[in-house]
Design a protein around this motif. Structure first.
Motif, PDB file in Angstrom:
ATOM      1  N   SER A  19       0.836  -1.212   0.000  1.00  0.00           N
ATOM      2  CA  SER A  19       0.000   0.000   0.000  1.00  0.00           C
ATOM      3  C   SER A  19       0.865   1.255   0.000  1.00  0.00           C
ATOM      4  O   SER A  19       1.935   1.293   0.611  1.00  0.00           O
ATOM      5  N   LYS A  20       0.369   2.293  -0.680  1.00  0.00           N
ATOM      6  CA  LYS A  20       1.035   3.606  -0.670  1.00  0.00           C
ATOM      7  C   LYS A  20       0.359   4.466   0.394  1.00  0.00           C
ATOM      8  O   LYS A  20      -0.854   4.672   0.361  1.00  0.00           O
ATOM      9  N   ILE A  21       1.165   4.972   1.317  1.00  0.00           N
ATOM     10  CA  ILE A  21       0.623   5.653   2.500  1.00  0.00           C
ATOM     11  C   ILE A  21       1.057   7.109   2.541  1.00  0.00           C
ATOM     12  O   ILE A  21       2.238   7.421   2.372  1.00  0.00           O
ATOM     13  N   LEU A  22       0.091   7.982   2.786  1.00  0.00           N
ATOM     14  CA  LEU A  22       0.356   9.403   2.998  1.00  0.00           C
ATOM     15  C   LEU A  22       0.339   9.648   4.503  1.00  0.00           C
ATOM     16  O   LEU A  22      -0.705   9.542   5.153  1.00  0.00           O
ATOM     17  N   ALA A  23       1.500   9.933   5.082  1.00  0.00           N
ATOM     18  CA  ALA A  23       1.615  10.110   6.532  1.00  0.00           C
ATOM     19  C   ALA A  23       1.379  11.569   6.912  1.00  0.00           C
ATOM     20  O   ALA A  23       2.016  12.472   6.364  1.00  0.00           O
ATOM     21  N   ALA A  24       0.471  11.792   7.846  1.00  0.00           N
ATOM     22  CA  ALA A  24       0.206  13.137   8.361  1.00  0.00           C
ATOM     23  C   ALA A  24       1.259  13.450   9.420  1.00  0.00           C
ATOM     24  O   ALA A  24       1.297  12.817  10.476  1.00  0.00           O
ATOM     25  N   VAL A  25       2.108  14.432   9.142  1.00  0.00           N
ATOM     26  CA  VAL A  25       3.270  14.679  10.000  1.00  0.00           C
ATOM     27  C   VAL A  25       3.301  16.143  10.434  1.00  0.00           C
ATOM     28  O   VAL A  25       3.411  17.047   9.604  1.00  0.00           O
ATOM     29  N   SER A  26       3.210  16.349  11.747  1.00  0.00           N
ATOM     30  CA  SER A  26       3.294  17.708  12.290  1.00  0.00           C
ATOM     31  C   SER A  26       4.729  18.095  12.611  1.00  0.00           C
ATOM     32  O   SER A  26       5.067  19.271  12.662  1.00  0.00           O
ATOM     33  N   GLY A  27       5.553  17.078  12.851  1.00  0.00           N
ATOM     34  CA  GLY A  27       6.913  17.315  13.319  1.00  0.00           C
ATOM     35  C   GLY A  27       7.079  17.012  14.790  1.00  0.00           C
ATOM     36  O   GLY A  27       8.192  17.017  15.319  1.00  0.00           O
ATOM     37  N   GLY A  28       5.940  16.726  15.483  1.00  0.00           N
ATOM     38  CA  GLY A  28       5.996  16.368  16.889  1.00  0.00           C
ATOM     39  C   GLY A  28       6.463  14.938  17.078  1.00  0.00           C
ATOM     40  O   GLY A  28       6.641  14.186  16.113  1.00  0.00           O
ATOM     41  N   ILE A  29       6.641  14.547  18.335  1.00  0.00           N
ATOM     42  CA  ILE A  29       7.219  13.247  18.645  1.00  0.00           C
ATOM     43  C   ILE A  29       6.415  12.087  18.061  1.00  0.00           C
ATOM     44  O   ILE A  29       6.984  11.120  17.524  1.00  0.00           O
ATOM     45  N   ASP A  30       5.083  12.162  18.129  1.00  0.00           N
ATOM     46  CA  ASP A  30       4.259  11.048  17.663  1.00  0.00           C
ATOM     47  C   ASP A  30       4.405  10.833  16.152  1.00  0.00           C
ATOM     48  O   ASP A  30       4.589   9.705  15.686  1.00  0.00           O
ATOM     49  N   SER A  31       4.324  11.918  15.398  1.00  0.00           N
ATOM     50  CA  SER A  31       4.388  11.765  13.942  1.00  0.00           C
ATOM     51  C   SER A  31       5.797  11.441  13.468  1.00  0.00           C
ATOM     52  O   SER A  31       5.975  10.777  12.434  1.00  0.00           O
ATOM     53  N   VAL A  32       6.816  11.877  14.192  1.00  0.00           N
ATOM     54  CA  VAL A  32       8.194  11.503  13.855  1.00  0.00           C
ATOM     55  C   VAL A  32       8.378   9.995  14.030  1.00  0.00           C
ATOM     56  O   VAL A  32       8.995   9.314  13.201  1.00  0.00           O
ATOM     57  N   VAL A  33       7.813   9.447  15.106  1.00  0.00           N
ATOM     58  CA  VAL A  33       7.862   7.998  15.330  1.00  0.00           C
ATOM     59  C   VAL A  33       7.095   7.266  14.229  1.00  0.00           C
ATOM     60  O   VAL A  33       7.534   6.218  13.733  1.00  0.00           O
ATOM     61  N   LEU A  34       5.952   7.812  13.817  1.00  0.00           N
ATOM     62  CA  LEU A  34       5.191   7.196  12.726  1.00  0.00           C
ATOM     63  C   LEU A  34       6.047   7.066  11.470  1.00  0.00           C
ATOM     64  O   LEU A  34       6.056   6.014  10.813  1.00  0.00           O
ATOM     65  N   CYS A  35       6.778   8.119  11.140  1.00  0.00           N
ATOM     66  CA  CYS A  35       7.653   8.077   9.957  1.00  0.00           C
ATOM     67  C   CYS A  35       8.706   6.976  10.081  1.00  0.00           C
ATOM     68  O   CYS A  35       8.940   6.203   9.134  1.00  0.00           O
ATOM     69  N   GLU A  36       9.334   6.917  11.244  1.00  0.00           N
ATOM     70  CA  GLU A  36      10.391   5.914  11.443  1.00  0.00           C
ATOM     71  C   GLU A  36       9.813   4.495  11.391  1.00  0.00           C
ATOM     72  O   GLU A  36      10.443   3.587  10.818  1.00  0.00           O
ATOM     73  N   VAL A  37       8.634   4.305  11.949  1.00  0.00           N
ATOM     74  CA  VAL A  37       7.992   2.989  11.918  1.00  0.00           C
ATOM     75  C   VAL A  37       7.675   2.575  10.477  1.00  0.00           C
ATOM     76  O   VAL A  37       7.950   1.441  10.067  1.00  0.00           O
ATOM     77  N   LEU A  38       7.074   3.487   9.706  1.00  0.00           N
ATOM     78  CA  LEU A  38       6.755   3.174   8.304  1.00  0.00           C
ATOM     79  C   LEU A  38       8.018   2.869   7.510  1.00  0.00           C
ATOM     80  O   LEU A  38       8.038   1.973   6.658  1.00  0.00           O
ATOM     81  N   HIS A  39       9.085   3.617   7.814  1.00  0.00           N
ATOM     82  CA  HIS A  39      10.370   3.394   7.136  1.00  0.00           C
ATOM     83  C   HIS A  39      10.942   2.017   7.480  1.00  0.00           C
ATOM     84  O   HIS A  39      11.340   1.256   6.577  1.00  0.00           O
ATOM     85  N   LYS A  40      10.971   1.691   8.752  1.00  0.00           N
ATOM     86  CA  LYS A  40      11.550   0.415   9.179  1.00  0.00           C
ATOM     87  C   LYS A  40      10.710  -0.781   8.730  1.00  0.00           C
ATOM     88  O   LYS A  40      11.237  -1.872   8.507  1.00  0.00           O
ATOM     89  N   LEU A  41       9.401  -0.579   8.592  1.00  0.00           N
ATOM     90  CA  LEU A  41       8.539  -1.663   8.116  1.00  0.00           C
ATOM     91  C   LEU A  41       8.485  -1.713   6.588  1.00  0.00           C
ATOM     92  O   LEU A  41       7.744  -2.522   6.025  1.00  0.00           O
TER      93      LEU A  41
END
Length: 442
Positions: A19-41
């Protein structure tokens, strides 16, 4: 934590590995972790960032930070600047609700335009706890107790199974950097007050509050599915839509258990509050004609049924129809016009069709809402009749009367739309050309 997130994605069927995912990223801790999780997975993803223009230099710095984050992961970056305060004032919304509306509307536009399958947000289990408590404080039905859904259309929330403590452990072990939003610390916002002042007290009673709330939300969600099936069955039995109105038959509801709750669920699409529903239940044994309002609809009890109409349908104004015109629109109504030689015309007697003697008409015709004092000569009669009397005779519910339109030819009413023709404009043996007008609902 990665396995915890992956297991949650798979168990809730949030998305597929490709799946192609558009991540909603504010730059805060939660969304930064979301980016890293999507990257590592190893998901294919992009970053979408909103600048709401609320925190001046800080907002600009957040925007730049997320842009650099996208460059780090070598993924596409989308951003948009909003005048949130102006939008909130225009739409009479709180700043938080205005930002939410702008955010999700824009995310969906980007998703469609750029070909992404899902929009991922960084909500976690603490957010579920806060949401349930906020809903309980303000008053809610069963829908408000399931917290934040893991999947809602194209929106997915892969991190709902992890806690804020899990997130802090993850950023520490992966040495991640994020931007801190100072507004998260102020208690002037309701959610922050619950986060900083209410939850710590509750955790003194139950240290595993987030896990408990998550389990409760899941159980409520399953219970909601059972209730939804029951309500859907009642909906099919009792609700019909016709001619810009919804009709709810009261007969199938007579033996319903918990009638106020059942009615509230049936009326949920029309935005009626529970307090209004309670008033309605008290009025069900009373006389017909009592009216109830929601922000968007009007409901009238009419004998053994409830009639619901949108508020804006009566505000049509008027339109003109020129000779030879083949289509016309008024409000949410669409009209089709065609001219037919009388000797080739087969009379259509449906209530939404008017067959008129074209030579008796004077153009331009006018379509408008009926007015007090309007009269016409009903088909088959020679005497006048007030339209108000016609609507009473036909037992038209009060909230549908205001939607009745008339077709006017040189000050004379040729058709009470959807109700009856005027005898002076009928098709006769002398008619050479017929104007047929068909009302189609948009």
């Amino acid at each position: 934590m990665l396995q915890k997130v992956l297991g949650f994605i798979q168990s809730h069927n949030l998305c597929q590995p490709d799946s192609k995912i558009l991540a909603a990223v504010s730059g805060g801790i939660d969304s930064v972790v979301l980016c890293e999780v999507l990257h590592k997975l190893k998901y294919t993803f992009a970053l979408a960032h909103c600048n709401f223009g609320l925190r001046a230099e800080d907002a600009e710095a957040d925007q730049l930070f997320v842009k650099k984050l996208a460059k780090k992961y070598e993924v596409p970056f989308f951003t948009e600047n909003f005048n949130t305060r102006a939008f909130a004032e225009q739409e009479k919304l709180s700043i938080q609700m205005a930002a939410r509306t702008l955010r999700y509307t824009w995310f969906e536009q980007v998703r469609q335009q750029e070909g992404y399958d899902y929009i991922a947000t960084a909500h976690h289990s603490n957010d579920t706890t806060e949401t349930i408590l906020l809903h309980l404080t303000k008053g809610t039905g069963i829908a408000g107790l399931h917290g934040i859904p893991a999947k809602n259309g194209h929106i997915i929330r892969p991190m709902l199974s992890v806690t804020k403590d899990d997130i802090f452990d993850f950023v520490t072990s992966n040495k991640l950097i994020w931007r801190e939003d100072v507004s998260n610390e102020t208690t002037k916002y309701q959610r922050n007050k619950i986060r900083h002042e209410v939850i710590p007290i509750l955790k003194e009673i139950n240290p595993n509050l987030e896990e408990t709330m998550q389990h409760t939300a899941e159980r409520v969600s399953h219970a909601e599915s059972i209730v939804a099936a029951y309500i859907e069955n009642l909906r099919e039995q009792s609700i019909k839509e016709a001619e810009n109105a919804f009709y709810i038959s009261l007969r199938p509801l007579q033996n319903a258990t918990g009638l106020p709750v059942v009615l509230h669920e049936l009326l949920r699409p029309f935005n009626f509050s529970y307090s209004v529903v309670l008033e309605l239940v008290d009025a069900l044994d009373g006389i017909s004609g009592k009216q109830f309002e929601s922000p968007s609809h009007i409901l009238v009890k009419d004998r053994e049924q409830l009639v619901i109409t949108p508020k804006n349908l009566g505000n049509f104004g008027s339109i003109s129809i020129a000779e030879g015109q083949t289509e016309a629109e008024m409000g949410n109504m669409h009209f089709t016009l065609r001219y037919v030689d009388a000797d080739k015309y087969k009379l259509n007697t449906k209530h939404n069709v008017a067959a008129l003697d074209a030579e008796q008409l004077r153009f331009p015709l006018k379509l408008r809402a009926w007015q007090e004092g309007d009269w016409f000569v009903p088909l088959g009669m020679n005497g006048k009749k007030k339209i108000s009397d016609l609507l009473i005779d036909k037992k038209v519910p009060a909230n549908l009367k205001s939607q009745t339109l008339v077709l006017v030819s040189d000050q004379s009413i040729a058709w009470v739309v959807g109700q009856r023709l005027d005898n002076r404009f009928k098709v006769s043996d002398k008619t050479q050309q017929v104007l047929e007008i068909t009302l189609d609902r948009c």
